[in-house]
Design an enzyme around this catalytic site. Sequence first.
Site, PDB file in Angstrom:
ATOM      1  CG  ASN A   1      -1.757   1.238   1.361  1.00 61.36           C
ATOM      2  OD1 ASN A   1      -1.876   2.014   0.416  1.00 61.36           O
ATOM      3  ND2 ASN A   1      -2.350   1.429   2.521  1.00 61.36           N
ATOM      4  CD1 TRP A   2       3.749   1.380  -2.746  1.00 59.48           C
ATOM      5  CD2 TRP A   2       3.812   2.639  -4.597  1.00 59.48           C
ATOM      6  NE1 TRP A   2       4.673   0.820  -3.587  1.00 59.48           N
ATOM      7  CE2 TRP A   2       4.738   1.572  -4.737  1.00 59.48           C
ATOM      8  CE3 TRP A   2       3.682   3.553  -5.635  1.00 59.48           C
ATOM      9  CZ2 TRP A   2       5.531   1.412  -5.869  1.00 59.48           C
ATOM     10  CZ3 TRP A   2       4.461   3.386  -6.767  1.00 59.48           C
ATOM     11  CH2 TRP A   2       5.376   2.337  -6.883  1.00 59.48           C
ATOM     12  CE  LYS A   3      -0.135   3.211   4.918  1.00 55.93           C
ATOM     13  NZ  LYS A   3       0.071   3.379   6.379  1.00 55.93           N
TER      14      LYS A   3
ATOM     15  CG  HIS B   1      -5.621   1.513   5.551  1.00 56.56           C
ATOM     16  ND1 HIS B   1      -5.172   2.469   6.444  1.00 56.56           N
ATOM     17  CD2 HIS B   1      -4.569   0.671   5.346  1.00 56.56           C
ATOM     18  CE1 HIS B   1      -3.913   2.225   6.761  1.00 56.56           C
ATOM     19  NE2 HIS B   1      -3.526   1.142   6.113  1.00 56.56           N
TER      20      HIS B   1
ATOM     21  CD  GLU C   1      -2.880   5.380   7.002  1.00 51.33           C
ATOM     22  OE1 GLU C   1      -1.797   5.164   7.569  1.00 51.33           O
ATOM     23  OE2 GLU C   1      -3.028   5.333   5.765  1.00 51.33           O
TER      24      GLU C   1
ATOM     25  CD  GLU D   1      -3.049  -2.585   7.407  1.00 49.98           C
ATOM     26  OE1 GLU D   1      -1.937  -2.616   6.870  1.00 49.98           O
ATOM     27  OE2 GLU D   1      -3.849  -1.655   7.249  1.00 49.98           O
TER      28      GLU D   1
ATOM     29  N   GLY E   1       2.889   2.030  10.915  1.00 49.43           N
ATOM     30  CA  GLY E   1       3.839   3.116  10.785  1.00 49.43           C
ATOM     31  C   GLY E   1       4.561   3.493  12.065  1.00 49.43           C
TER      32      GLY E   1
ATOM     33  CB  SER F   1       5.508  -1.951  11.998  1.00 48.11           C
ATOM     34  OG  SER F   1       5.121  -0.623  12.309  1.00 48.11           O
TER      35      SER F   1
ATOM     36  N   GLY G   1       5.088   1.338   4.342  1.00 52.50           N
ATOM     37  CA  GLY G   1       6.301   2.041   3.930  1.00 52.50           C
ATOM     38  C   GLY G   1       7.333   1.180   3.246  1.00 52.50           C
TER      39      GLY G   1
END
Length: 250
Positions: free
Chosen positions: A10-12, A97, A99, A167, A173, A212, A234
């Site tokens: 997931n590049w966000k 997600h 976020e 998640e 992160g 992570s 990431g």
Amino acid sequence: MAPRPLVAGNWKMNGSRAALKELAAMAEGYDAALRAKVDLMICPPAPLVFLASAAALGSRIAIGGQTCHPESSGAFTGEVSAAMLADAGASAVIVGHSERRQYNRETDADVAARAKAAIAEGLTAIVCVGETQAEREAGKALAVVARQLGRSVPEGATPQTVIVAYEPVWAIGTGLTPTTDDVAEVHALIRKRLVSRHGRQAAGIRLLYGGSVKPANAKDLMGVADVDGALVGGASLKAADFLAIAAAFR
């Protein structure tokens, strides 16, 4: 028969056309031996989905979106539909997600509606669930995940239509990860609930762990029972890191 592993990135809200060189490097490193063991997917920002799909042609790296609107079209400025993602070459889309749940106030019902829209367009819905740190510390992790799972995954889920990603919000992160026992406990609950609700076919739904995930811990996390791969944040932005995580399945 165990589900085939999947490592999805997931590049966000990261990346540009120049970042597609990392996708090219992933394709180069995704050799026959690794292809035999694990599927790979990258979910770039919406403006890059078409370009990434073109860049990934012939590599067997799948491309996905990061969210979709519940409607197939209409007066929803700034939104992206599942039909648009499919037309751009995506085969899957992340929904729910943490976020999106936090910053966009998406509810379980919203997530279910997005998942249904994705499935209707032939996409696989990657449904995310996970507890906050406060919920875990209060001993509510399993209850929270069970609630999100029950309300966010549409009826009749199959291995072709749905992937579930656990998640824990507090691990995304932050560099923190649950113990392997904690991951095993949650994934066992997810598997049991899916089979109970959707039937024996749901035993083949892939369950990903995210939060992570990095090369240093991938082997331990990917070795946990009922973990069928990873949803990577990431570390998916760099080909070397992403391939190192996938190499846990070699």
